[in-house]
Write a protein that holds these residues in place. Sequence first.
Motif, mmCIF file in Angstrom:
data_model
loop_
_atom_site.group_PDB
_atom_site.id
_atom_site.type_symbol
_atom_site.label_atom_id
_atom_site.label_comp_id
_atom_site.label_asym_id
_atom_site.label_seq_id
_atom_site.Cartn_x
_atom_site.Cartn_y
_atom_site.Cartn_z
ATOM 1 N N SER A 214 0.807 -1.221 0.000
ATOM 2 C CA SER A 214 0.000 0.000 0.000
ATOM 3 C C SER A 214 0.841 1.272 0.000
ATOM 4 C CB SER A 214 -0.932 0.007 1.213
ATOM 5 O OG SER A 214 -0.183 0.091 2.423
ATOM 6 N N GLU A 215 2.165 1.152 0.007
ATOM 7 C CA GLU A 215 3.045 2.317 0.104
ATOM 8 C C GLU A 215 3.555 2.717 -1.274
ATOM 9 O OE1 GLU A 215 4.773 1.577 4.621
ATOM 10 O OE2 GLU A 215 5.695 0.518 2.930
ATOM 11 N N LEU A 216 3.361 3.979 -1.636
ATOM 12 C CA LEU A 216 3.803 4.489 -2.929
ATOM 13 C C LEU A 216 5.194 5.102 -2.865
ATOM 14 C CD1 LEU A 216 0.481 6.170 -4.161
ATOM 15 C CD2 LEU A 216 1.382 3.892 -4.696
ATOM 16 N N LEU A 217 5.610 5.513 -1.684
ATOM 17 C CA LEU A 217 6.931 6.107 -1.493
ATOM 18 C C LEU A 217 7.759 5.218 -0.575
ATOM 19 C CD1 LEU A 217 5.968 9.877 -1.113
ATOM 20 C CD2 LEU A 217 6.838 8.709 -3.141
ATOM 21 N N PRO A 218 9.086 5.304 -0.680
ATOM 22 C CA PRO A 218 9.954 4.336 0.008
ATOM 23 C C PRO A 218 10.022 4.542 1.524
ATOM 24 C CG PRO A 218 11.266 5.976 -1.140
ATOM 25 C CD PRO A 218 9.850 6.209 -1.562
ATOM 26 N N VAL A 219 10.360 3.426 2.194
ATOM 27 C CA VAL A 219 10.519 3.420 3.649
ATOM 28 C C VAL A 219 11.821 2.702 3.980
ATOM 29 C CG1 VAL A 219 9.510 2.742 5.865
ATOM 30 C CG2 VAL A 219 8.009 3.302 3.933
ATOM 31 N N ASP A 230 15.116 -15.142 27.282
ATOM 32 C CA ASP A 230 14.124 -16.165 27.605
ATOM 33 C C ASP A 230 13.282 -16.555 26.385
ATOM 34 O OD1 ASP A 230 15.156 -15.853 30.099
ATOM 35 O OD2 ASP A 230 13.402 -14.877 30.966
ATOM 36 N N GLY A 231 13.962 -16.719 25.259
ATOM 37 C CA GLY A 231 13.290 -17.188 24.052
ATOM 38 C C GLY A 231 12.695 -16.116 23.175
ATOM 39 N N SER A 232 12.681 -14.867 23.633
ATOM 40 C CA SER A 232 12.156 -13.763 22.832
ATOM 41 C C SER A 232 13.312 -12.912 22.320
ATOM 42 C CB SER A 232 11.204 -12.892 23.665
ATOM 43 O OG SER A 232 10.075 -13.639 24.077
ATOM 44 N N THR A 233 13.231 -12.532 21.069
ATOM 45 C CA THR A 233 14.301 -11.749 20.457
ATOM 46 C C THR A 233 14.359 -10.351 21.056
ATOM 47 O OG1 THR A 233 13.983 -12.965 18.385
ATOM 48 C CG2 THR A 233 15.220 -10.905 18.272
ATOM 49 N N ARG A 234 15.540 -9.951 21.498
ATOM 50 C CA ARG A 234 15.756 -8.567 21.942
ATOM 51 C C ARG A 234 15.975 -7.713 20.704
ATOM 52 N NH1 ARG A 234 20.049 -6.712 24.799
ATOM 53 N NH2 ARG A 234 18.829 -5.162 25.885
ATOM 54 N N ALA A 235 15.001 -6.891 20.369
ATOM 55 C CA ALA A 235 15.100 -6.085 19.150
ATOM 56 C C ALA A 235 14.294 -4.811 19.317
ATOM 57 C CB ALA A 235 14.603 -6.875 17.941
ATOM 58 N N TRP A 236 14.767 -3.744 18.693
ATOM 59 C CA TRP A 236 14.052 -2.473 18.744
ATOM 60 C C TRP A 236 14.431 -1.635 17.521
ATOM 61 C CZ3 TRP A 236 17.755 -4.118 22.162
ATOM 62 C CH2 TRP A 236 19.008 -3.494 22.090
ATOM 63 N N THR A 237 13.546 -0.718 17.177
ATOM 64 C CA THR A 237 13.778 0.174 16.046
ATOM 65 C C THR A 237 14.719 1.300 16.463
ATOM 66 O OG1 THR A 237 11.628 -0.302 15.036
ATOM 67 C CG2 THR A 237 12.714 1.748 14.391
ATOM 68 N N VAL A 238 15.780 1.484 15.700
ATOM 69 C CA VAL A 238 16.745 2.557 15.961
ATOM 70 C C VAL A 238 16.300 3.843 15.280
ATOM 71 C CG1 VAL A 238 19.150 3.282 15.674
ATOM 72 C CG2 VAL A 238 18.610 0.885 16.189
ATOM 73 N N ARG A 239 15.896 3.746 14.028
ATOM 74 C CA ARG A 239 15.378 4.904 13.297
ATOM 75 C C ARG A 239 14.554 4.401 12.118
ATOM 76 N NH1 ARG A 239 20.569 7.213 9.787
ATOM 77 N NH2 ARG A 239 21.772 5.271 9.797
ATOM 78 N N ILE A 240 13.671 5.264 11.644
ATOM 79 C CA ILE A 240 12.838 4.923 10.501
ATOM 80 C C ILE A 240 12.625 6.166 9.659
ATOM 81 C CG2 ILE A 240 10.708 5.280 11.805
ATOM 82 C CD1 ILE A 240 9.495 2.984 10.123
ATOM 83 N N ARG A 241 12.705 5.980 8.353
ATOM 84 C CA ARG A 241 12.455 7.066 7.402
ATOM 85 C C ARG A 241 11.300 6.626 6.500
ATOM 86 N NH1 ARG A 241 13.789 12.448 5.626
ATOM 87 N NH2 ARG A 241 13.192 12.532 3.443
ATOM 88 N N ASP A 242 10.135 7.218 6.719
ATOM 89 C CA ASP A 242 8.943 6.869 5.962
ATOM 90 C C ASP A 242 8.548 8.056 5.102
ATOM 91 O OD1 ASP A 242 6.510 6.100 4.943
ATOM 92 O OD2 ASP A 242 5.738 5.315 6.837
ATOM 93 N N SER A 243 8.849 7.987 3.814
ATOM 94 C CA SER A 243 8.549 9.097 2.913
ATOM 95 C C SER A 243 7.059 9.285 2.689
ATOM 96 C CB SER A 243 9.242 8.868 1.556
ATOM 97 O OG SER A 243 10.639 8.767 1.707
ATOM 98 N N ASN A 244 6.245 8.302 3.080
ATOM 99 C CA ASN A 244 4.802 8.426 2.929
ATOM 100 C C ASN A 244 4.180 9.329 3.987
ATOM 101 O OD1 ASN A 244 4.121 6.141 0.812
ATOM 102 N ND2 ASN A 244 5.599 5.266 2.235
ATOM 103 N N HIS A 245 4.884 9.543 5.091
ATOM 104 C CA HIS A 245 4.333 10.338 6.186
ATOM 105 C C HIS A 245 5.266 11.466 6.626
ATOM 106 C CE1 HIS A 245 2.367 6.310 6.604
ATOM 107 N NE2 HIS A 245 1.319 7.078 6.710
ATOM 108 N N GLU A 246 6.395 11.627 5.943
ATOM 109 C CA GLU A 246 7.344 12.675 6.301
ATOM 110 C C GLU A 246 7.674 13.491 5.054
ATOM 111 O OE1 GLU A 246 10.800 10.964 8.084
ATOM 112 O OE2 GLU A 246 9.655 9.533 9.274
#
Length: 420
Positions: A214-219, A230-246
């Motif tokens: 559904s995205e027309l511009l890159p992310v 304990d079996g769950s991946t330790r992960a988090w978003t460092v940064r995001i560039r969404d040209s559809n909303h910025e």
Amino acid sequence: MTAEIAIVNRTGIALAADSALTIGGDRVWKNSNKLFHLAPCADVGVMVFGNGNHCGLPWEVIIKQYRKSLGQCTFENLTDYSKHFLKFLDGLKTPHPIQSDLNTYSIMMSIIDDSVEVLEKISGKTAKRKKFISEMNSIVEDVSEAPVVFEDYSRENFSAQHSKQIRGFLEEKLEILITKPVLSAMISACYEILKRSIPSGSETGIVFAGFGESELLPVVQEICVDGTLDGSTRAWTVRIRDSNHEDAGGVVMPFAQSDIAYLFIEGLLPEYIDFVAQTLKGTLDRKSKELVKDYVSDSDERTVEEARQFRANEAMTKEFLEQFGAFRREAFVQPMMRVVSSLPKEEMAAVAEALVETTSLRRKMDSRLETVGGPVDVAIISKSDGFVWIKRKHYFDIDLNRDFVQRRDVRYSGEVSNDS
């Protein structure tokens, strides 16, 4: 180490990654794959940097297994791909389960090692225990502002799972009696760090870049993956560039070794800016101290005046950095980004490759190890054409392996794959 670049504008995304893989700190191989097409039906590319393994498995193996499991499935948004990928990591079966906890144990040991240096300066076992507890309480306070990764993970569950290992580490490293308050303080410090987005030093950066259905511009989304808890991946978003909303203008996003990219964009290395700031602040402080010494005779008034002058100097240094930053943005960054915004796809690929190549040349000249080097893989992702390789190394001659494409076609149910 590595150097990777993403260049983004309305047309699409150019990705470039080198091929150097550092082993043991003293050996470099130059044929590692760090840039991948996520799946035949997905307009998404993936780059990895940092730790080349996750729970004992190479990232190349993991990504290609995920690609196989994803098959023809697509998602509406790019972030849905990253969420689905992290769920895949949660269910990943590792060959040696203990390797899943290595990053967790690394954090625990680093906490203890840091405290050992502090306790060596303290005399008396009772005083050492009190100091250790104080250090652990300070850690809890220091990390309290870091974002939480595991919202519903309780300290009781963590203690039940890891108190035995933590006690063992303490008994091995600390020459004090491990009392309940000491153990409790250590458990609290480990718990507060591990449930938050605080890297262990053995983490992997993963970059997802492209388009959801559904995205027309890159992310572009950068994620930190740091083992499991304990079996769950330790992960988090460092940064995001969404040209559809910025702002959908151009942007150059460097990953891992980013100094040359910053030099290209801003005309100055970050280390130089830090040096100028420290030198300016130090010069102002020395001058203030001399003036206070010459014109204020009372020692108490001198101390108060020095503190006031130092605060004023800090404010002046901050104002200088803000004005200097505004100058760089106006003189260098904004003109550069205007050009990036209008680059056609092939020029974006050329610039991305050139930045990685220039970083490689710099590492060849200024480092004992060429931590950036080897062939540069380059790809373009656009909404109209999907994922397209511009440059791609193979460890085999494709002309000698004609059945390779046929085998890939069968695996992906008739979809032709251009990725090894």
